[in-house]
Enzyme design. Structure first.
Site, PDB file in Angstrom:
ATOM      1  CE1 TYR A 108      -3.760   2.470   0.995  1.00  0.00           C
ATOM      2  CE2 TYR A 108      -1.950   3.561   2.128  1.00  0.00           C
ATOM      3  CZ  TYR A 108      -3.231   3.586   1.608  1.00  0.00           C
ATOM      4  OH  TYR A 108      -3.971   4.732   1.699  1.00  0.00           O
ATOM      5  CD  GLU A 196      -6.018   4.613  -1.153  1.00  0.00           C
ATOM      6  OE1 GLU A 196      -7.023   4.425  -1.852  1.00  0.00           O
ATOM      7  OE2 GLU A 196      -6.057   4.640   0.089  1.00  0.00           O
TER       8      GLU A 196
END
Ligand code: ADP
Ligand code: MG
Length: 390
Positions: A108, A196
């Protein structure tokens, strides 16, 4: 402003960030054709402005073009309900057809402004993928954060710190460092509120790719990004919110039955709180801004009334820049012009307030004046309670 994954990936590509090969498609036939071109085994991904698509059934791996065709029939136009769409779901008109990668690790990575430190935060985790929210709440030690002073910009030690924290091998680190620098540059150049990449994957042969991409831009900076404005997808937005934006009104739809027209976001928030405290539910938040004109009030009423749940309207305006007598005249003219049928409670304060109240009282319309915010919220609550019990 939010954009779709395929649009975000176009921008990533322009910045030299590695992404899997893929194509956008609108029909099952187009999906089949793209699957053939991409080598058969592909992933079909619904394009909506919300995450959690994988868990909601909007991301499907298929083995060949025929399976791709069948899966596309289900995914195109499906009403996708995810933890980010709310229970009503969202309908995507397009899909991204993408080469299926052999994934070894899902990481992530995100970049956000951090208001408390006035820095730019890069957040990363080894436990990326579809359960990142769970990781954040149950094992926060798996999340690393670094803070970058926007004046100094990103330095190679920042990137190395992230690479060590993610336990990347030397060959992956070599690809990761330039990737993070490019993403940071994109974040700054495009005035982003969020970059993101979840997941950022390491493949079986140790190559990294941005497999998913979410970019949010700061609306206040969009005036200097004509190219980004072109990515806006009106199908993803509430039609009344879009209409309001043409008139420079900020309108947010909610679920109650009291329509609100207020000048200034702070006053609007306070008004919503007062309505709730009085035991009722607001139907919307409409910020008419500083110099509310008759035309603006008229457009505001029309937008509020397009919501059939609205049983009464509360106008709460502080006459600082605008004078209360001018506002009162505007309210009366607008109410007459659109033949306003629902009861109207007006709370005004500020310059020429007495003159304004007199104009309202003598208008011959069903306008109820309130002396302060508490009085206004109680009066309007009684009105809607009366309307629903009769
Ligand atoms: P969302 O975050 O909305 O669920 P993602 O794009 O992150 O959507 O996809 C969900 C999951 O699907 C990923 O975590 C990954 O495991 C898998 N996936 C997505 N794209 C690919 C791809 N091109 N190749 C292989 N797996 C993929
Ligand atoms: Mg994702």
């Amino acid at each position: 402003m939010k954009i779709h994954e395929f649009q975000a990936k176009e921008i990533l590509k322009a910045y030299g960030v590695p992404i899997p090969r893929g194509e956008v498609a609108r029909t099952p036939e187009e999906v089949k054709k793209s699957a053939k071109e991409l080598g058969g085994k592909v992933v079909i991904k619904a394009q909506i402005h919300a995450g959690g698509r994988g868990k909601g059934g909007g991301v499907k791996v298929v083995e060949n073009p025929e399976e791709a065709y069948q899966a596309a029939k289900k995914i195109i136009n499906m009403n996708l309900v995810t933890h980010q769409t709310g229970p009503e779901g969202k309908r995507g008109r397009k899909v991204l057809v993408e080469r299926c990668l052999k994934i070894d690790r899902e990481l992530y990575l995100s970049i956000v402004p951090d208001r408390s430190t006035a820095k730019i935060a890069i957040i990363a985790s080894e436990a990326g993928g579809m359960d990142i929210e769970k990781v954040a709440s149950e094992s926060p030690e798996k999340i690393i954060k670094i803070y970058i002073d926007p004046l100094g910009g990103i330095q190679s030690f920042h990137c190395r710190q992230l690479a060590f924290g993610l336990h990347l091998t030397p060959s992956v680190t070599k690809q990761f460092i330039p990737m993070v620098s490019k993403l940071y540059q994109l974040f700054v150049d495009c005035d982003c509120l969020l970059v993101e990449i979840n997941p950022l994957v390491v493949t079986a042969n140790e190559t990294i790719y941005a497999l998913d991409a979410k970019l949010n831009f700061d609306d206040a900076a969009l005036f200097r990004h004509e190219d980004l404005r072109a990515y806006r997808d009106f199908d993803e937005e509430d039609p009344y919110e879009v209409e309001a934006s043409w008139f420079n009104l900020h309108y947010i739809k909610m679920n109650g039955n009291i329509g609100n027209m207020v000048n200034g976001a702070g006053l609007a928030m306070a008004t919503l709180d007062m309505i709730k405290q009085a035991g009722a539910e607001p139907a919307n938040f409409l910020d008419a801004g500083g110099g509310a004109t008759t035309e603006m009030i008229e457009n505001g009423f029309s937008i509020i009334l397009s919501d059939k749940n609205v049983k009464a309207i509360l106008v709460n305006i502080f006459g600082g820049i605008s004078r209360c007598d001018v506002l009162a005249t505007g309210i009366i003219q607008a109410a007459k012009k659109i033949n306003l049928k629902v009861p109207l409670v007006v709370r005004m304060e500020g310059t020429n307030v007495e003159k304004g109240r007199k104009i309202l009282a003598e208008s011959g319309l069903n306008v109820i004046s309130a002396i302060d915010l508490k009085d206004a919220s109680e009066k309007i609550t009684q009105l809607v309670a009366g309307a629903s019990s009769s």
